[in-house]
Every structure is written in structure tokens, then in C-alpha cells.
Design a protein around this motif. Structure first.
Motif, PDB file in Angstrom:
ATOM      1  N   VAL A   1       0.907  -1.144  -0.013  1.00  0.00           N
ATOM      2  CA  VAL A   1      -0.102  -0.092  -0.062  1.00  0.00           C
ATOM      3  C   VAL A   1       0.835   1.125   0.034  1.00  0.00           C
ATOM      4  O   VAL A   1       0.769   2.130  -0.761  1.00  0.00           O
ATOM      5  N   ARG A   2       1.960   1.389   0.806  1.00  0.00           N
ATOM      6  CA  ARG A   2       2.722   2.346   1.030  1.00  0.00           C
ATOM      7  C   ARG A   2       3.630   2.648  -0.422  1.00  0.00           C
ATOM      8  O   ARG A   2       3.426   3.990  -0.819  1.00  0.00           O
ATOM      9  N   TRP A   3       4.071   1.593  -0.979  1.00  0.00           N
ATOM     10  CA  TRP A   3       4.738   1.908  -2.327  1.00  0.00           C
ATOM     11  C   TRP A   3       3.834   2.416  -3.271  1.00  0.00           C
ATOM     12  O   TRP A   3       4.294   3.160  -4.013  1.00  0.00           O
ATOM     13  N   LEU A   4       2.701   1.638  -3.478  1.00  0.00           N
ATOM     14  CA  LEU A   4       2.120   2.124  -4.613  1.00  0.00           C
ATOM     15  C   LEU A   4       1.516   3.449  -4.515  1.00  0.00           C
ATOM     16  O   LEU A   4       1.393   4.290  -5.226  1.00  0.00           O
ATOM     17  N   GLU A   5       1.133   3.878  -3.111  1.00  0.00           N
ATOM     18  CA  GLU A   5       0.679   5.178  -3.149  1.00  0.00           C
ATOM     19  C   GLU A   5       1.930   6.410  -3.299  1.00  0.00           C
ATOM     20  O   GLU A   5       1.612   7.385  -3.792  1.00  0.00           O
ATOM     21  N   ALA A   6       3.044   5.737  -2.736  1.00  0.00           N
ATOM     22  CA  ALA A   6       4.169   6.756  -2.979  1.00  0.00           C
ATOM     23  C   ALA A   6       4.275   6.877  -4.759  1.00  0.00           C
ATOM     24  O   ALA A   6       4.536   7.933  -5.100  1.00  0.00           O
ATOM     25  N   LEU A   7       4.370   5.653  -5.291  1.00  0.00           N
ATOM     26  CA  LEU A   7       4.537   5.831  -6.852  1.00  0.00           C
ATOM     27  C   LEU A   7       3.455   6.619  -7.368  1.00  0.00           C
ATOM     28  O   LEU A   7       3.579   7.436  -8.273  1.00  0.00           O
ATOM     29  N   ARG A   8       1.958   6.271  -6.937  1.00  0.00           N
ATOM     30  CA  ARG A   8       1.122   7.299  -7.624  1.00  0.00           C
ATOM     31  C   ARG A   8       1.049   8.681  -7.141  1.00  0.00           C
ATOM     32  O   ARG A   8       0.892   9.417  -8.041  1.00  0.00           O
ATOM     33  N   ASP A   9       1.757   9.043  -5.897  1.00  0.00           N
ATOM     34  CA  ASP A   9       1.757  10.432  -5.642  1.00  0.00           C
ATOM     35  C   ASP A   9       3.048  10.970  -5.932  1.00  0.00           C
ATOM     36  O   ASP A   9       3.083  12.325  -5.622  1.00  0.00           O
ATOM     37  N   GLY A  10       4.084  10.303  -6.453  1.00  0.00           N
ATOM     38  CA  GLY A  10       5.283  11.057  -6.744  1.00  0.00           C
ATOM     39  C   GLY A  10       6.243  11.419  -5.513  1.00  0.00           C
ATOM     40  O   GLY A  10       6.823  12.201  -5.738  1.00  0.00           O
ATOM     41  N   THR A  11       5.825  10.858  -4.450  1.00  0.00           N
ATOM     42  CA  THR A  11       6.543  11.292  -3.200  1.00  0.00           C
ATOM     43  C   THR A  11       7.707  10.242  -2.931  1.00  0.00           C
ATOM     44  O   THR A  11       7.716   9.250  -3.768  1.00  0.00           O
ATOM     45  N   PRO A  12       8.725  10.425  -2.186  1.00  0.00           N
ATOM     46  CA  PRO A  12       9.681   9.569  -1.724  1.00  0.00           C
ATOM     47  C   PRO A  12       9.054   8.263  -1.526  1.00  0.00           C
ATOM     48  O   PRO A  12       8.396   7.912  -0.535  1.00  0.00           O
ATOM     49  N   LEU A  13      10.018   7.070  -1.985  1.00  0.00           N
ATOM     50  CA  LEU A  13       9.671   5.637  -1.756  1.00  0.00           C
ATOM     51  C   LEU A  13       9.976   5.190  -0.163  1.00  0.00           C
ATOM     52  O   LEU A  13      10.946   6.155   0.451  1.00  0.00           O
ATOM     53  N   PRO A  14       9.180   4.692   0.235  1.00  0.00           N
ATOM     54  CA  PRO A  14       9.510   3.999   1.820  1.00  0.00           C
ATOM     55  C   PRO A  14      10.988   3.466   1.993  1.00  0.00           C
ATOM     56  O   PRO A  14      11.346   2.957   0.948  1.00  0.00           O
ATOM     57  N   PRO A  15      11.433   3.470   3.021  1.00  0.00           N
ATOM     58  CA  PRO A  15      12.875   3.162   3.382  1.00  0.00           C
ATOM     59  C   PRO A  15      12.936   1.650   2.934  1.00  0.00           C
ATOM     60  O   PRO A  15      12.004   0.799   3.267  1.00  0.00           O
ATOM     61  N   LEU A  16      14.122   1.333   2.297  1.00  0.00           N
ATOM     62  CA  LEU A  16      14.679  -0.141   2.227  1.00  0.00           C
ATOM     63  C   LEU A  16      15.192  -0.523   3.202  1.00  0.00           C
ATOM     64  O   LEU A  16      16.350   0.011   3.605  1.00  0.00           O
ATOM     65  N   ARG A  17      15.121  -1.691   3.956  1.00  0.00           N
ATOM     66  CA  ARG A  17      15.672  -2.160   5.159  1.00  0.00           C
ATOM     67  C   ARG A  17      17.138  -2.551   4.759  1.00  0.00           C
ATOM     68  O   ARG A  17      17.277  -3.277   3.742  1.00  0.00           O
ATOM     69  N   GLY A  18      18.117  -1.835   5.597  1.00  0.00           N
ATOM     70  CA  GLY A  18      19.481  -2.427   5.078  1.00  0.00           C
ATOM     71  C   GLY A  18      20.065  -1.449   4.522  1.00  0.00           C
ATOM     72  O   GLY A  18      21.524  -1.231   4.411  1.00  0.00           O
ATOM     73  N   ALA A  19      19.536  -0.615   3.460  1.00  0.00           N
ATOM     74  CA  ALA A  19      20.060   0.236   2.458  1.00  0.00           C
ATOM     75  C   ALA A  19      20.627   1.256   3.299  1.00  0.00           C
ATOM     76  O   ALA A  19      21.736   2.118   2.830  1.00  0.00           O
ATOM     77  N   GLY A  20      20.490   1.819   4.444  1.00  0.00           N
ATOM     78  CA  GLY A  20      20.911   2.945   5.258  1.00  0.00           C
ATOM     79  C   GLY A  20      22.220   2.534   5.823  1.00  0.00           C
ATOM     80  O   GLY A  20      22.755   3.550   6.692  1.00  0.00           O
ATOM     81  N   LEU A  21      22.823   1.262   5.770  1.00  0.00           N
ATOM     82  CA  LEU A  21      23.847   1.023   6.566  1.00  0.00           C
ATOM     83  C   LEU A  21      25.041   1.582   5.652  1.00  0.00           C
ATOM     84  O   LEU A  21      26.160   1.821   6.304  1.00  0.00           O
ATOM     85  N   LEU A  22      25.034   1.921   4.406  1.00  0.00           N
ATOM     86  CA  LEU A  22      26.002   2.676   3.569  1.00  0.00           C
ATOM     87  C   LEU A  22      25.496   3.687   2.803  1.00  0.00           C
ATOM     88  O   LEU A  22      24.338   3.758   2.750  1.00  0.00           O
TER      89      LEU A  22
END
Length: 617
Positions: free
Chosen positions: A131-152
Motif C-alpha cells: 500500500v505504501r509503495w503504490l501510494e508513493a508511486l502514485r503520488d510521486g513522493t519519496p519511496l519508503p525506506p528499504l531495510r539495510g540500505a541505510g547501512l551504507l
């Protein structure tokens, strides 16, 4: 005085218990099978609680914020630290006389039930994320965080230390030697094509494969671009040196340097294996392995321990001690010292082990991070709390790498998909809700524990043969924890009973041994003068403890009720200045004083800081 972290050590050091039998935290052999009755306390804990210990695991049902019953699996020391320590509730334990084969049968039943529940809950979480991802893609807002991607951290717009580049280059060379110099960029190209061609079935809203592709792409770019560690994703011993009264970090002992080298080599092997693998859920593991390689390489270069921060992004947070409260500040300093001592125990334990694996490294990460939290509290900062094992998973939002929306969907189609995803999430949640809805008398932490226990056996005769008797969910008011406890003692075969005192009572007993006397007892009987307890708003307004008295409990209850009433009168006039906080505390205090008038006791005070929240029933 027993500092907070001496009760939090089980949560502080879940890995230490796995690493060494000489931990000093729980010296008795693990109970093969035991019912645990947890005494009541304020708020959601006012009805008491029940749990089942099977070896080193404790299974119990907790009511969630959504009024669902969730089966929880904790390690025994973490459970004891949370309930007897933070929540200040005594534990009454009944050990059962059960054959090993029947204990195994019960353990399998509870384990399978927990795994099945996790699968159902993960499905709900995935659909919520859809739901959160489809709403972000629909609205053109930043995508929700990806787990682990913030380590680097992406190299764009940031300055990278030359020595960090050396570590990342060494990893590049390792991957190239094992898989070929073009492997990583070829894989990135393959993922870009997969993202460009990604399509959903007409009736599907499952974006988990899409998230995995994006996360894996980020991990590969981390190798290709030699991305450095994110500054907020590491725990460095040097951080302690800048805090008042703390010694500078201790360099590696000679025997620790080979251990670090072993961990670095192990991460390189893991990274290559994950890159070769086609398992569909390898992205997070790859992020963690790359980050661990870099942080261990930095440790080796600087000759001191630096680790990843394993705290989850949504970890609860305890408020710092009042800067004007000297006692609280002394306690926080003692807690930091205790955490440092235990961290040294882990370091020493690692050195004497014959083998080292991911569990060893995870234990080190946990103890380093929890020690830093204790140091922060001692310095007047908030302290994060998390019971149980942790895996580094810091998230980060990434940009959508393709020019158009995924799945060749226009905005109208994305709107329809988001609506369908919302309906799917609600349906999944509704299925769990219908099966796991909480009910005070028919479906609570007691009845479900008994039902699950009974379902371990094929019929009633098998239950009686294994346990020596049978418990019926809710029968004879046994949906109440202390009544089920009585039925366990009366109906089942037991070997022994014991009690683990709550934090305050345990501290009081220790104080009575070291400094006996009437004046000490009187001081510790009142919340305003106690050195073992600091009043918290969540406990309400009360003056006298009643969990350690019986005959005088009604008199104490009258005094507590009068005190709460007086605080309520004051609260009427201060409501405009404190947003009604004192008035609410007075009402809370008056309500929990009423059982004391008839020799009952619910309120005991807690050691949960405001904002930390309570867990469980």
C-alpha cells in the motif's frame, strides 16, 4: 541499589548467554518445562500474566495495540529482565515433571505455532508495505525506506575517506577475483532490465519482488561505487572518550587481532556466496555483510572495536534522567559502568571460544550498541531500548531508477492498484483479527496458552498421561492468571516451585541485608524518599508501597487514596499549566488504591521511563 541495566542485562546481552555458560546471569540449569505466573501491575498489566518456559525459550501471548493476541517467543533471561526488572513484577514459577519426549512434543507445537504466526504477520506487513509503495508511486513522493540500505551511504555529494576507499577497493578485488571483473556491473545491468520489464499480473498488488530487486541493486552499487559506511549506522568506542568521565577506547589485545581478521575473511566469503546465490531474499543479508566487512576493516586499521548499530529504526526510547535529580544521575552513571563491564565480558568470552560465527559477531554488535546507549543516558541523552536479538537493518529511501512507473502503469492504474492493495491488506488483517481477537474471559493470554499446550497431544488421555492432569481453558475462572497458577499446582505433576522477586523487592532484600534498620525500611516504604524507585507519571500518584505488606495494606490504601485525592485537588489548579498531567495521575492513583482497601495489590511501581512503553499483559 540495583541499577536498571543489571535487570536489562538479559536484553543487553542475548548473545552472551549463547557464548558462555559462565555468564553469571542465570547460573541454574535451564528449566525443561515450567509455567510462569507474572504478578499484576498498573495499566495493561493489571490482570497479571502467564507464560510457559520450554528450555531457554519463553512463550506467552501479548495483546497488541490492535487488540490481537500475538504469540511471543523470548529468551528466558530477556523475559525475566523485562517483566521482573523493567515492569517490576515478581515471577512465580512452577516446574513440571514431564518426560523428555513429551517436552519435545510441546516444544515442537509451540515452535510451529510461532512460525505459522510469523508467516501470517509477515504477509500482513508485506501487504501494508505494498500500500505504501503504490501510494508513493502514485503520488510521486519519496519511496519508503528499504531495510539495510541505510547501512551504507551513497557517494554522491559526500566526502569519502581515502582509507575507507581502500577497504571498499579490497572488497571489489575479492569479488572480481572470485566472480570476474565484470560480474557486479553485469548484475546491475541485469537488475536494471528486470526493473524495466517488471510487471504485475492484472489482479496482483505484490511489490515484494520489486523491493527485493531495488534493494539488491543498491547493495551491488555499494560494491561498484565503493560506498562508505553511513555515519549513523556504526558504533565507535571513540564516541565514549568524548563523554564526561569515560576512559578512551581500549586498543585491541594481541589475541583480538586474529579474531578481527577472521571476521573480515568470513564476511568476504559470505558476500561472494550471496552474490552467487539466487535465493529470493538475499538483499538484506548482502547489505549487512558488506557493511560488516567495511566496519571490521576500519576496526582492524584503527586497532579498536567499531561495529554496526543493530538497533531497529523503530526502537522505543527512554527519556533521559532529570538533570536536577542527583540520585538518577548517579544511577545512570552506575548503569553505564555496568554496561561497560559486561561489554568487556563479551570481548573476553569471544577470545576463549573455539569457533566464531555470525552469532558471535551479532553478540558483539549488540553489547557495543547497548553500552553506547547507557553512556548516552549517563550524559543526559535519551536511551534506546530493545529486548531480544537484533540485526543491523537501518533503512534508507532510494530514488526510482527508471524513467517511468513500474509495471507500465499510469497514474489511474496506480490508483486502482493502491486501492486494491489497501483492500488486500485489510482482508489479511481481518483474517488474523477473526482468529486472534482478544477477549477478556474467552481468548486471553491464559486461555490460549492452555489451548496450545493441550493441542500438543492427540487427545485428552494423552494430555493427562504426559502432564499428570488436564487444564481446561477458562474453566473455574482459570482465565485469571493467578487462578490458573493455583490449578497448575493442584492438578499437574510438579517438581518444585520458586519465585523471582520484582526489581524493587529484590533490591529491598539486598538493602536489608547490607543496611538493616527501621529508618531504612521506612524510607524505602515511601515513593518520595525511596532510593530504589523514582516516581514515573505512568505509575500514577501514590505515596506508600503495598506489595511488601499485608496486614497494614488497607491502612496504606487509605493513605494512598487520600494522597491521590490531594494531588487531584492540586491538579485542578495546575491543569492549565501541565496539560492535566497531575490530575490524570491522581485519578490513576486513586483507582489503583481501591484494591488495597480490601487487602489486594496491583500497583507496584515500574522502572519503565516515560516514553518507553510497557510490553505485554
Amino acid at each position: 541499589m540495583i541499577p536498571l541495566l543489571s535487570w536489562w542485562l538479559p536484553g543487553l546481552l542475548p548473545g552472551l548467554l549463547l557464548l558462555s555458560p559462565r555468564d553469571g546471569i542465570d547460573t541454574e540449569p535451564p528449566a525443561p518445562l515450567a509455567f510462569i505466573h507474572v504478578e499484576a501491575n498498573v495499566g495493561g498489566a493489571s490482570g497479571g500474566h502467564m507464560a510457559l518456559r520450554i528450555g531457554d525459550f519463553v512463550y506467552h501471548f501479548q495483546q497488541t495495540d490492535a487488540s490481537l493476541l500475538e504469540l511471543i517467543r523470548d529468551d528466558w533471561n530477556g523475559f525475566r529482565g523485562d517483566y521482573a526488572g523493567l515492569q517490576n513484577r515478581s515471577l512465580h514459577i512452577v516446574y513440571l515433571d514431564v518426560a523428555p519426549r513429551d517436552i519435545d512434543r510441546i516444544a515442537r507445537r509451540f515452535s510451529l505455532a510461532w512460525v505459522d504466526q510469523q508467516i501470517d504477520l509477515d504477509r500482513v506487513v508485506r501487504r501494508r508495505d505494498d500500500v505504501r509503495w503504490l501510494e508513493a508511486l502514485r503520488d510521486g513522493t519519496p519511496l519508503p525506506p528499504l531495510r539495510g540500505a541505510g547501512l551504507l551511504a551513497p557517494t554522491t555529494g559526500c566526502t569519502v575517506d581515502a582509507t575507507d576507499l581502500t577497504d571498499a577497493t579490497a572488497l571489489q578485488d575479492t569479488v572480481a577475483a572470485a566472480l570476474g571483473s565484470d560480474f557486479v556491473r553485469d548484475e546491475i545491468g541485469r537488475l536494471d532490465r528486470a526493473l524495466a520489464e517488471f510487471e504485475l499480473a492484472p489482479d496482483s498488488t505484490d511489490l515484494a519482488p520489486l523491493r527485493e530487486l531495488l534493494s539488491l541493486r543498491e547493495a551491488l552499487h555499494s560494491i561498484d561505487e565503493r560506498r562508505p559506511l553511513a555515519k549513523n549506522a556504526i558504533v565507535d568506542e571513540l564516541d565514549r572518550a568524548g563523554r564526561t568521565g569515560l576512559l578512551p577506547p581500549r586498543n585491541f589485545a594481541a589475541s583480538e587481532r586474529p579474531l578481527v581478521a577472521h571476521f573480515i575473511d568470513a564476511q568476504r566469503v559470505t558476500i561472494v556466496a550471496l552474490l552467487r546465490s539466487r535465493r529470493p531474499d538475499r538483499a538484506l543479508a548482502l547489505h549487512v555483510a558488506i557493511a560488516r566487512h567495511h566496519v571490521l576493516s576500519r576496526s582492524s586499521r584503527l586497532d579498536r572495536w567499531i561495529t554496526l548499530d543493530p538497533f531497529p529504526d523503530d526502537a522505543r526510547c527512554a527519556a533521559p534522567p532529570d538533570p536536577d535529580d542527583r540520585l538518577a544521575k548517579r544511577r545512570a552513571a552506575a548503569e553505564a559502568a555496568t554496561a561497560a563491564d559486561v561489554a568487556d565480558q563479551v570481548r573476553a568470552t569471544l577470545l576463549v571460544r573455539a569457533t566464531h560465527d555470525e552469532t558471535s559477531l551479532a553478540a558483539l554488535e549488540a553489547v557495543m550498541a547497548r553500552r553506547r546507549e547507557a553512556d548516552r543516558r549517563a550524559s543526559g541523552e535519551p536511551m534506546r531500548l530493545h529486548c531480544g536479538r537484533m540485526v543491523p537493518s537501518r533503512g534508507r529511501s532510494v530514488e526510482w531508477p527508471i524513467d517511468r512507473a513500474p509495471c507500465r502503469l499510469d497514474s489511474a492504474n496506480l490508483t486502482d492498484r493502491a486501492a486494491a492493495a489497501l483492500a488486500s491488506w485489510q482482508a489479511s488483517f481481518g483474517t488474523i483479527e477473526s482468529r486472534c481477537a482478544y477477549s477478556l474471559t474467552g481468548h486471553n493470554c491464559v486461555t490460549e496458552l492452555v489451548r496450545l499446550m493441550n493441542s500438543s497431544f492427540r487427545d485428552e488421555d494423552a494430555v493427562v498421561g504426559a502432564l499428570g492432569g488436564r487444564l481446561e481453558p477458562g474453566e473455574n475462572l482459570a482465565f485469571i492468571p493467578f487462578l490458573l497458577h493455583d490449578q497448575v499446582v493442584a492438578n499437574l505433576r510438579i517438581t518444585r516451585q520458586e519465585t523471582h522477586l520484582s526489581r524493587r523487592l529484590d533490591s529491598l532484600a539486598r538493602l536489608g541485608q547490607s543496611a538493616p534498620g527501621l529508618l531504612i525500611a521506612l524510607r524505602e516504604s515511601m515513593t518520595l524518599s525511596s532510593t530504589l524507585y523514582q516516581p514515573h507519571a505512568s505509575d500514577g500518584e501514590f505515596l506508600l508501597f503495598t506489595d511488601d505488606v499485608v496486614l497494614t495494606r488497607p491502612l496504606c490504601g487509605v493513605i494512598n487514596l487520600a494522597y491521590a485525592t490531594g494531588q487531584g485537588i492540586v491538579g485542578v489548579f495546575t491543569a492549565a499549566f501541565d496539560d492535566g498531567r497531575r490530575l490524570r495521575g491522581a485519578l490513576h492513583g486513586a483507582i489503583f488504591s481501591l484494591p488495597e482497601l480490601v487487602f489486594g495489590n496491583v500497583r507496584k511501581g515500574t522502572y519503565l521511563e516515560e516514553g518507553a512503553g510497557a510490553e505485554g499483559a
